[in-house]
Each structure stands twice: as C-alpha cells, then as structure tokens.
Write a protein that holds these residues in place. Structure first.
Motif, PDB file in Angstrom:
ATOM      1  N   CYS A  75       0.832  -1.207   0.000  1.00  0.00           N
ATOM      2  CA  CYS A  75       0.000   0.000   0.000  1.00  0.00           C
ATOM      3  C   CYS A  75       0.868   1.259   0.000  1.00  0.00           C
ATOM      4  CB  CYS A  75      -0.922   0.015   1.219  1.00  0.00           C
ATOM      5  SG  CYS A  75      -1.949   1.497   1.258  1.00  0.00           S
ATOM      6  N   PRO A  76       0.735   2.116  -1.017  1.00  0.00           N
ATOM      7  CA  PRO A  76       1.634   3.270  -1.107  1.00  0.00           C
ATOM      8  C   PRO A  76       1.390   4.323  -0.035  1.00  0.00           C
ATOM      9  CG  PRO A  76      -0.008   3.352  -2.851  1.00  0.00           C
ATOM     10  CD  PRO A  76      -0.169   2.034  -2.164  1.00  0.00           C
ATOM     11  N   THR A  77       0.187   4.372   0.518  1.00  0.00           N
ATOM     12  CA  THR A  77      -0.138   5.472   1.436  1.00  0.00           C
ATOM     13  C   THR A  77      -0.403   5.000   2.871  1.00  0.00           C
ATOM     14  OG1 THR A  77      -2.458   5.315   0.822  1.00  0.00           O
ATOM     15  CG2 THR A  77      -1.129   6.881  -0.413  1.00  0.00           C
ATOM     16  N   ARG A  80      -9.881   4.387   5.566  1.00  0.00           N
ATOM     17  CA  ARG A  80     -10.533   4.613   4.284  1.00  0.00           C
ATOM     18  C   ARG A  80     -10.127   5.909   3.600  1.00  0.00           C
ATOM     19  NH1 ARG A  80     -16.493   2.206   5.827  1.00  0.00           N
ATOM     20  NH2 ARG A  80     -15.968   0.031   5.414  1.00  0.00           N
ATOM     21  N   LYS A  81      -9.943   6.958   4.385  1.00  0.00           N
ATOM     22  CA  LYS A  81      -9.691   8.249   3.735  1.00  0.00           C
ATOM     23  C   LYS A  81      -8.340   8.287   3.034  1.00  0.00           C
ATOM     24  CE  LYS A  81      -7.626  11.193   7.316  1.00  0.00           C
ATOM     25  NZ  LYS A  81      -7.239  10.362   8.445  1.00  0.00           N
ATOM     26  N   LYS A  82      -7.448   7.354   3.395  1.00  0.00           N
ATOM     27  CA  LYS A  82      -6.132   7.330   2.756  1.00  0.00           C
ATOM     28  C   LYS A  82      -6.088   6.442   1.511  1.00  0.00           C
ATOM     29  CE  LYS A  82      -3.118   8.158   6.753  1.00  0.00           C
ATOM     30  NZ  LYS A  82      -2.126   7.508   7.621  1.00  0.00           N
ATOM     31  N   CYS A  83      -7.145   5.673   1.291  1.00  0.00           N
ATOM     32  CA  CYS A  83      -7.111   4.696   0.185  1.00  0.00           C
ATOM     33  C   CYS A  83      -7.237   5.417  -1.156  1.00  0.00           C
ATOM     34  CB  CYS A  83      -8.238   3.679   0.335  1.00  0.00           C
ATOM     35  SG  CYS A  83      -8.301   2.527  -1.044  1.00  0.00           S
ATOM     36  N   ILE A  84      -6.223   5.218  -2.021  1.00  0.00           N
ATOM     37  CA  ILE A  84      -6.258   5.887  -3.329  1.00  0.00           C
ATOM     38  C   ILE A  84      -6.928   5.004  -4.383  1.00  0.00           C
ATOM     39  CG2 ILE A  84      -4.177   7.195  -2.792  1.00  0.00           C
ATOM     40  CD1 ILE A  84      -2.676   5.368  -4.785  1.00  0.00           C
ATOM     41  N   GLY A  85      -7.225   3.769  -4.021  1.00  0.00           N
ATOM     42  CA  GLY A  85      -7.922   2.882  -4.962  1.00  0.00           C
ATOM     43  C   GLY A  85      -7.046   2.381  -6.094  1.00  0.00           C
ATOM     44  N   CYS A  86      -5.768   2.136  -5.796  1.00  0.00           N
ATOM     45  CA  CYS A  86      -4.881   1.623  -6.847  1.00  0.00           C
ATOM     46  C   CYS A  86      -5.039   0.118  -7.019  1.00  0.00           C
ATOM     47  CB  CYS A  86      -3.421   1.955  -6.545  1.00  0.00           C
ATOM     48  SG  CYS A  86      -2.775   1.163  -5.050  1.00  0.00           S
ATOM     49  N   LYS A  87      -5.601  -0.541  -6.009  1.00  0.00           N
ATOM     50  CA  LYS A  87      -5.887  -1.973  -6.027  1.00  0.00           C
ATOM     51  C   LYS A  87      -4.642  -2.859  -6.007  1.00  0.00           C
ATOM     52  CE  LYS A  87     -10.084  -0.813  -8.344  1.00  0.00           C
ATOM     53  NZ  LYS A  87     -10.637  -0.481  -9.633  1.00  0.00           N
ATOM     54  N   ALA A  88      -3.509  -2.294  -5.646  1.00  0.00           N
ATOM     55  CA  ALA A  88      -2.304  -3.110  -5.535  1.00  0.00           C
ATOM     56  C   ALA A  88      -2.480  -4.167  -4.448  1.00  0.00           C
ATOM     57  CB  ALA A  88      -1.090  -2.237  -5.227  1.00  0.00           C
ATOM     58  N   HIS A 114     -16.046   4.193  -1.210  1.00  0.00           N
ATOM     59  CA  HIS A 114     -14.961   4.600  -2.104  1.00  0.00           C
ATOM     60  C   HIS A 114     -13.589   4.277  -1.536  1.00  0.00           C
ATOM     61  CE1 HIS A 114     -14.533   6.551  -6.035  1.00  0.00           C
ATOM     62  NE2 HIS A 114     -15.812   6.230  -6.073  1.00  0.00           N
ATOM     63  N   ALA A 115     -13.469   3.047  -1.087  1.00  0.00           N
ATOM     64  CA  ALA A 115     -12.185   2.554  -0.589  1.00  0.00           C
ATOM     65  C   ALA A 115     -12.205   1.034  -0.686  1.00  0.00           C
ATOM     66  CB  ALA A 115     -11.961   2.982   0.850  1.00  0.00           C
ATOM     67  N   TRP A 118      -6.560  -5.397 -12.411  1.00  0.00           N
ATOM     68  CA  TRP A 118      -5.765  -4.549 -13.292  1.00  0.00           C
ATOM     69  C   TRP A 118      -5.971  -5.011 -14.720  1.00  0.00           C
ATOM     70  CZ3 TRP A 118      -0.351  -3.617 -10.593  1.00  0.00           C
ATOM     71  CH2 TRP A 118      -0.563  -2.789  -9.477  1.00  0.00           C
ATOM     72  N   ILE A 161      -7.042   4.847 -11.303  1.00  0.00           N
ATOM     73  CA  ILE A 161      -6.949   5.029  -9.844  1.00  0.00           C
ATOM     74  C   ILE A 161      -8.294   5.576  -9.377  1.00  0.00           C
ATOM     75  CG2 ILE A 161      -5.737   6.319  -8.036  1.00  0.00           C
ATOM     76  CD1 ILE A 161      -3.442   5.127  -9.204  1.00  0.00           C
ATOM     77  N   GLU A 162      -8.860   4.928  -8.359  1.00  0.00           N
ATOM     78  CA  GLU A 162     -10.213   5.319  -7.946  1.00  0.00           C
ATOM     79  C   GLU A 162     -10.240   6.704  -7.302  1.00  0.00           C
ATOM     80  OE1 GLU A 162     -13.058   3.534  -8.334  1.00  0.00           O
ATOM     81  OE2 GLU A 162     -12.399   1.482  -8.757  1.00  0.00           O
ATOM     82  N   ASN A 163      -9.211   7.025  -6.521  1.00  0.00           N
ATOM     83  CA  ASN A 163      -9.188   8.321  -5.820  1.00  0.00           C
ATOM     84  C   ASN A 163      -7.886   9.056  -6.115  1.00  0.00           C
ATOM     85  OD1 ASN A 163     -11.658   7.628  -4.386  1.00  0.00           O
ATOM     86  ND2 ASN A 163     -10.378   6.259  -3.179  1.00  0.00           N
ATOM     87  N   ARG A 201      -6.801  11.853  -3.665  1.00  0.00           N
ATOM     88  CA  ARG A 201      -6.260  11.421  -2.380  1.00  0.00           C
ATOM     89  C   ARG A 201      -4.797  11.032  -2.545  1.00  0.00           C
ATOM     90  NH1 ARG A 201     -10.605   7.079  -0.221  1.00  0.00           N
ATOM     91  NH2 ARG A 201     -12.414   8.435  -0.159  1.00  0.00           N
ATOM     92  N   TYR A 211      -1.916  11.917   0.102  1.00  0.00           N
ATOM     93  CA  TYR A 211      -1.362  10.919   1.021  1.00  0.00           C
ATOM     94  C   TYR A 211      -0.063  10.300   0.537  1.00  0.00           C
ATOM     95  CZ  TYR A 211      -5.496  11.628   3.764  1.00  0.00           C
ATOM     96  OH  TYR A 211      -6.459  12.197   4.527  1.00  0.00           O
ATOM     97  N   SER A 251       1.689  10.535   3.877  1.00  0.00           N
ATOM     98  CA  SER A 251       1.653   9.223   4.527  1.00  0.00           C
ATOM     99  C   SER A 251       2.367   8.178   3.668  1.00  0.00           C
ATOM    100  CB  SER A 251       0.192   8.800   4.763  1.00  0.00           C
ATOM    101  OG  SER A 251       0.140   7.549   5.399  1.00  0.00           O
ATOM    102  N   ASN A 305       4.618   5.099   2.292  1.00  0.00           N
ATOM    103  CA  ASN A 305       5.022   3.778   2.752  1.00  0.00           C
ATOM    104  C   ASN A 305       6.297   3.396   2.018  1.00  0.00           C
ATOM    105  OD1 ASN A 305       5.361   1.174   3.549  1.00  0.00           O
ATOM    106  ND2 ASN A 305       3.454   0.394   2.663  1.00  0.00           N
ATOM    107  N   SER A 319       6.657   0.210  -0.072  1.00  0.00           N
ATOM    108  CA  SER A 319       5.764  -0.008  -1.216  1.00  0.00           C
ATOM    109  C   SER A 319       6.461   0.372  -2.521  1.00  0.00           C
ATOM    110  CB  SER A 319       4.503   0.841  -1.028  1.00  0.00           C
ATOM    111  OG  SER A 319       3.803   0.935  -2.248  1.00  0.00           O
ATOM    112  N   TRP A 330       4.731   3.183  -4.235  1.00  0.00           N
ATOM    113  CA  TRP A 330       5.057   4.531  -3.779  1.00  0.00           C
ATOM    114  C   TRP A 330       6.322   5.037  -4.471  1.00  0.00           C
ATOM    115  CZ3 TRP A 330       9.087   7.095  -1.435  1.00  0.00           C
ATOM    116  CH2 TRP A 330       8.799   8.396  -1.003  1.00  0.00           C
TER     117      TRP A 330
END
Lengths: 247, 417, 128
Positions: free
Chosen positions: A132-134, A150-158, A175-176, B81, B139-141, B144, B148, B152, B154, B157, B160
């Motif tokens: 998870c990148p964030t 949830r608020k940190k999830c960017i939805g990259c799906k890694a 939305h996460a 993906w 990317i869904e968000n 964000r 982040y 924030s 990581n 990762s 990242w």
C-alpha cells in the motif's frame, strides 16, 4: 419396519480392505485436496499453528491476538455467516468479506462434498500492507487485525493483487478497499466478544478467539500435537491467523 | 549531480541560464508558430484525428468516473488490473526506453546517438505524460493520492517509489528538454543524468510491483525488475526508429548523413536488445514449465491457451522475430525497413504489456483446492470505455508528436555542439 | 364447440391425469419420491429417494408413515427437526445412528448441500 441394515453401514470401520486401499490411493493422488488446503507436516504444524509461542510471541506480540479457527468439516454452507457479515458490515451485493468455497470430489467414498469458509487471514506478514503506497492498509499494533483507513485509500488496487486469499474488493459506497476486519469496527470495539460470522454459525465451524490467551478455546484447539492443523497457502509465507482443522 | 552544487556554483548556473536566453528567442518562437501554421493538409487531418481521440477519451473517462469503474470497465475483483494499467506500463516503458537511448548520446557522449537526442527526450516527456493521463482514469481516488503519497508515504511499497520517482523523472526530463532548446548542454546533461537515474529506479520499481507479489507465481522473483529495464531499452529503440522516420515524413525532409548513421546505430542496439529479450522470454517460458502449478497454468495459457495468439503472433513474431530478421537482413542500412520493423515492434510490445498484466491474474487464488464453479482460468475482456481511453492515450502521444515536429522544426537543434 | 364437447373433453382430461401416474407406478418405473430438499432449519439438506429406495432397496414402509409423512417437507414444521433431535433418534436419526447407517453427527456435507446446492437444485445461478 424392515431395513437391510448391512447395506446402510458405511462407517469407515466397516469399509472393506479393498475400499480402504482405494481410499488411500485417492488420498495419495490428491493430497491436500481432501484437506482443503496444504497440509502442514508436523514440524511446520508447530511453526505454523503454534503461532503464539516462542519466537512468535516476541515477533508478533499482539494482545489480544485475534484469530479464527475454521473446523472445516462442520461447515454445511448454510451461509448464515455471510448473511450476518453482509448485514453487520453493510457489504454491498457485488462484494463479499467472507465466502464459502464448495468442492465436490466424485470419486470419494461416502461424503463427496466439502465446504471451505475463507476470509481475510489477518496475516502476521501481510503482503497487502507492504504494497500500500499510502499506508491506508495497516496492521493494528495492538490486536494484529489488518485494517483500512478509508480516507487514505487511493484505490490503486495493488493490495487486491497482493492478497493470496482474494479477500479484498473495492467498495464503491465508501470509495475505498473493503475487507474483513474481524468485525472490529462494528462489534469488537463495541464490546462484543465474537465476530458476526462466528456468532451466527450454528455448527461451530467458525470459532473466534485470542491466541495470546492459553485458556482460549482456539488456543487450545490449535496447540495439540496430535491434531492436524493447517493454514491456507502456507507457501506464500504470510503467517495467517486463520487456522483450519477437522473437528 | 546537480543537487550537490554549492551556492557559488548555483550562481554560475543562473548566470549561464540567463546568458543562454538570448534576445533571438522571442523571434525564434514567433517563427516557430509560423512554421506550425504552414503544415500540409494531411498533417492537420492527422492532428485533428489525434485530438479527437483525446477528446473522446476524456468523455469516456469522465463517463467512467460518473458510472463507477466497476460498471464502466471489464475489470473484476479477481482481475483488478486491466487494459488501462497495461497501457500505462506500455507508455512508461517506452518513456524510460527513450530516456535510456537518448542518454547514450547525451549523457554518455556517444557521438553517433546525438542526432536522435532531442526528439527522444521530447517524446519521453510526452509518453510519460500520456501514461499518467491514462492511469488517472484507473486510480479510484487520484486526488487522495496527491495528498497521502506526500504525507503518509510507505517506504516498503514499490508503488510509492514508482509513483514518486516517475513524478520526479517527468520533471527532470522536461527540464532537460527545455535546456536542450536553450542550447545549455552542460546542465541539460545533468538533468538528463538525474532523469536517467530516477527513471531507471522508478522503472525497476514498476517491475518490482509485480516481482514482489509473492503469492503470484507468474510474476514473483527478481526477473520482473530486470526484464522491465531490458525491455524498456528495446521499446526505446523501437520508438526512436519509428518516430524519427515518421517525423521526417511529416516534415517532408530527407535525412542527412549523421541522422542516417544514428538510426543505423539504433538499429544495431535494437538487434542486441531483441536478442536479450528473446533470451529472457525463452527462459521465462522454460522455467515456468516446471515448478509451481499456478505458474505452469499461466505459462500454458500463453503457449497454447487463450493468450496463445497474443503471445506467438504479437509478442514473439511481430514484437521480436520478424523485426530481428528484417533489420539483420538489410544489415541495419535500410531505414525504411528498420521503420517497418519498429512499427511491428511497437504493436508487439503493446501486447507484451497486456499479457504481462493480465496473465499474471488469470489463475484463481484457490486453484490448488479444486473448487467448483471456478474456471481454471479467469476471463477478462476490456470494455469499450477502457479501449477508448487507451486509444486516447495513443492520441495524446500522436498529437503531441505532430505538434512537436512542427513547433520544434523536426528537433534538429542537437548534434551540432 | 358446444358445451357437451367441452364436458367430454374435461372428463377425458381428468381421467388421463389420474391414470397416468397410476399406470406408471403399476409399471414400476418411478416407485419413489425423487429428491427431497429440506430448507429449514438451515439451507439445505438433500434426501435422495433413489439412494435409499433403489440403491439400498429399502421399502416405502421403512419410513412411511412411521417416521416421515407421505407429504414431503411436513417434518420441517417440527421444532425438534434439528441435529439435536436426530441425535436423539428422531427422523433421519432413527437409522443414522452410527450402527445402522452412518451417524448423523458425522459426514455433515454428505446430506447438507448448502445454499449452493439448494440454488443449483432450484436453477438459481450462483451470484457474485
């Protein structure tokens, strides 16, 4: 009432030698298929299942160390666990946090069907958290549950790709990414002692517990040399906290 | 590197920068605009087509955001993906390759490679931008992410590192190109080196995103980061051959001797890199045929399963074998043949990326349990939205390339110093 | 068509409806009740008349009307139609006690076909 009792006897004790040999042959051919996971040898059983002794306690010092034991042969796929989970955690219709896999082995003797509940393994070494990148996915320092901020999830799906257990999905409503958190948000943090699924299970196939407590049922069940205990996909090296055995 | 310069050195940089911006720049810019307006009709037709695909993709992308990606795209819980990620990888592989190939001339000073530098650097900026644009719609968000990723991070990762370094890479490459335009080759070289290093680290991290997924047998291992770098160089060669040839056609000009020699040198590098990639691919397949059942199943899907046409026709024949034979047969001398070979490669490489992303996900998680109602290989089919967004990404590259050819007059400013 | 003909037609229809099954049972082609799928108290349990009557050769009177009513699923309404009831020798437990037939406390998924089996039998395609 007249019944030909001989025909009905199908306890394994009365199975003939030939049948038993056949059964063993099947067992050898598809080892692990019957068990529903990769059976651990005794040595790795101790390492894999005794997750709360020795170096494990030092390395993963969670208190409580939440864990689930699946007594696989007790599952009858009534799916009350899935219903409870969906209701408790507001899981949308297109997603799931837990599911029951069905396996049919037509050439098995006697029972030919097996149900295998699967859920997030709350791994001690979770691949999803690493990727998870964030740091939206993280392992709770106190209880070892793999959680999502949830608020940190960017939805990259890694993390969805990283999970060996297909335990994650993207939830459009929040939305996460969403996944099982042992009902921490919805039950445990509010004083409940069990997860929704374990509370709903009528057969005791799902047992929720704390493997940092030697008096705990799950602790006692998995700390027995003579019991075969296994985890899903041990080759992935994730050190799961969901254990499987047959009651 | 440029960052290590002392304050006194910094003042020299500023001084040199100021000197390089001479009064003729404005008149140059003015004549560039005139140049741009004097294109042929087919040039404008192509440009309008390119811009239309970009417009179409923007509409499709916004529509996908409105609908939700789950509805708009063919991706599933199991195959998360899809085409857009593979297109992103296609673009960033090409960008990194262009950067590496250009650095041979510009950073490491190999004279033969100098004439292709400007165009390659320009296109590396364009392709990475196209890559970022398409992944924006996967990317869904994304907003964000901007926040982040910074507050924030990581550090374990790969995603990242990849995202952060590619961001830096795009900036470095853009600076390099501006400095090249200003004829400030000393600092352009520094920027090029910074771009090269960040690009290679970013790109190997992109490989490691896949290579470090230890539950995915098809990807897991040190192979992926190494393979990504090698295949980037091959893609960069193909892109240079392809775009240089097309650039000269667009400008309706004849190549001079140094440029012909440069393309010959790139053709030689292309042959070397195809050999490396053939070797990589062969051993990937052979090692995959023994060992983990999940890996075997995926490899077999490419050899004789649903991805066999992609693999044999596009990846192997169009992507490597036919170009290899064509270029070798003409002994690197025939620019037109090299162009045809490079066009085949670009197409083949697109399929390489697609297969790399999809085939790694088609084996179900619990395949070894023999579960009912789960197919041996999971299906994936790109949706119309995904396809339009992909074409739009290609449209960005095509439009920017065409505009660049006119505005920067065939990128001819380098190689004379 | 006049009223008389309709009347005649209805008579023939009702006779053939009644006679059909009777003739079938007379010719001994289907002598049992097929698959019975219980969906209470849990989804779902499969009882196969074929296995019990054809393969094992049990007669109807083995269970009917002593343990089970002829009308299917009647037993579902009973409060003790549970695993606990079975272990006390009720219903299936009358035979499935570990000596006459395999114990009702063992091989759960031999009879329990689950929601998946239930949906399959009803022709419902499994969802997500």
């Amino acid at each position: 009432m007249k019944i030909n009792t001989e025909n009905l006897k199908e306890d394994m004790n009365t199975v003939s030698k030939i049948e038993r040999r056949e059964f063993l042959k099947i067992g050898f051919l598809i080892t692990g298929v019957f068990a529903g996971g990769t059976v651990l040898s005794l040595a790795s059983n101790i390492r894999g299942a005794f997750a709360s002794t020795g170096e494990f306690t030092e390395k993963y010092p969670y208190k409580p160390h939440y864990s689930m034991l699946i007594r696989q042969n007790l599952c009858v796929d009534c799916e009350r666990c899935i219903e409870a989970c969906t209701k408790t955690n507001e899981v949308p219709s297109y997603g799931y946090r837990t599911i029951i896999l069905e396996k049919v082995v037509p050439d098995a003797i006697g029972q030919k069907r097996e149900f295998i509940p699967v859920l997030c393994n709350q791994c001690n070494n979770p691949p999803c958290v690493r990727v998870c990148p964030t740091r939206a996915s993280y392992k709770d320092k106190n209880n070892g549950i793999v959680m999502i901020e949830r608020k940190k999830c960017i939805g990259c799906k890694a993390c969805v790709l990283a999970c060996p257990y297909n335990a994650r999905y993207f939830n459009e409503e929040v939305h996460a990414i969403d996944k099982c958190d042992f009902c921490f948000d919805t039950r445990l943090s509010k004083g409940e002692k069990l997860t929704g699924c374990a509370a709903a299970c009528p057969t005791g196939a799902r047992k929720f517990g704390d493997i940092s407590d030697p008096n705990d049922f799950v602790y006692q069940m998995i700390h027995q040399i003579e019991k075969q205990v296994w985890v899903m996909r041990p080759e992935a090296g994730t050190k799961p906290n969901v254990f499987y055995m047959k009651a | 590197m440029a960052d290590e310069s002392t304050s006194s050195k910094k003042s020299t940089i500023v001084g040199e920068l100021a000197r390089s911006i001479n009064p003729t720049l404005m008149s140059d810019l003015y004549s560039n605009v005139i140049e741009f307006l004097s294109g042929t009709r087919s040039f404008y037709v192509l440009l309008v087509l390119g811009l239309l695909t970009v417009f179409g993709a923007s509409v499709a992308g916004l529509d996908a955001i409105r609908m939700g990606y789950r509805h708009a795209y063919g991706v599933t819980r199991e195959i998360s993906w899809g085409l857009i990620i593979s297109t992103y990888i296609f673009f960033v592989v090409t960008s990194t390759g262009l950067c590496i190939v250009s650095s041979i001339g510009h950073v490491f000073g190999v004279k033969n490679f100098m004439p292709i530098v400007n165009r390659a650097v320009f296109l590396s900026v364009v392709t990475i931008f196209a890559g970022f644009t398409v992944i924006f719609f996967d990317i869904e968000n994304p907003f964000r992410m901007a926040i982040y990723n910074a507050i924030s991070p990581n550090m374990t990762s790969n995603l990242w590192w990849m995202g952060t370094l590619y961001g830096a890479y795009m900036v470095f490459m853009a600076i390099e190109y501006v400095l090249l335009l200003l004829n400030n080759h000393k600092f352009a070289t520094y920027a090029g080196l910074a771009g090269l290093i960040s690009g290679i680290v970013a790109h190997s991290n992109l490989g490691a995103i896949f290579g470090m997924l230890h539950s995915r047998d098809y990807w897991y291992g040190p192979y992926m980061p190494i393979y990504f770098i090698a295949s980037a160089v091959m893609s960069g060669c193909a892109a240079v051959l392809f775009f240089t040839w097309v650039g000269y056609k667009v400008n309706n000009e004849k190549m001079d001797k140094p440029m012909e020699r440069a393309l010959e040198a790139v053709s030689k590098l292309t042959i070397l890199m195809i050999s490396v990639l053939l070797f990589f691919t062969a051993w990937k397949v052979i090692t995959g045929l023994v060992g983990a059942p999940g890996k075997q199943a995926a490899i077999m899907a490419t050899l004789a399963g649903p991805y066999a046409v992609n693999f044999w026709v596009f990846e192997v024949m169009l992507g490597m074998v036919i170009p290899f034979v064509l270029i070798l047969y003409t002994r690197f001398k025939n620019i037109n043949v090299s162009f045809i070979a490079s066009a085949m490669m670009v197409l083949g490489i697109f399929f390489m990326r697609y297969d790399l992303v999809i085939v790694g996900q088609i084996v179900p998680a619990y395949h070894e349990l023999g579960i009912n109602d789960v197919p041996a290989l999971l299906p994936y089919m790109p949706s119309l939205h995904e396809i339009i967004i992909t074409i739009g990404g290609l449209g960005i590259v095509a439009s920017a390339f065409l505009i660049g050819e006119r505005v920067f007059r065939g990128h001819k400013d380098s190689g004379v110093h | 068509m006049d009223k008389k003909n309709i009347f005649l037609f209805l008579i023939i229809l009702s006779i053939s409806c009644l006679a059909g099954p009777l003739m079938l049972s007379a010719s001994d082609e289907v002598s049992h009740g097929g698959d019975i799928i219980y969906d209470k108290p849990v989804k779902a349990v499969l009882f196969s008349h074929k296995v019990h009557a054809e393969d094992l050769g049990m007669g109807c009177d083995s269970c009917h009307d002593g343990i089970f009513q002829m009308a299917s699923l009647t037993v579902q309404k009973e409060a003790d139609f549970t695993m606990e009831g079975l272990s006390k020798g009720k219903y299936c437990g009358a035979c499935h006690d570990g000596s006459m037939a395999f114990d009702s406390d063992s091989q759960c998924a031999r009879c329990h076909i689950g929601v998946k089996g239930y949906d399959r039998a009803q022709g419902i395609k499994s969802g997500e």
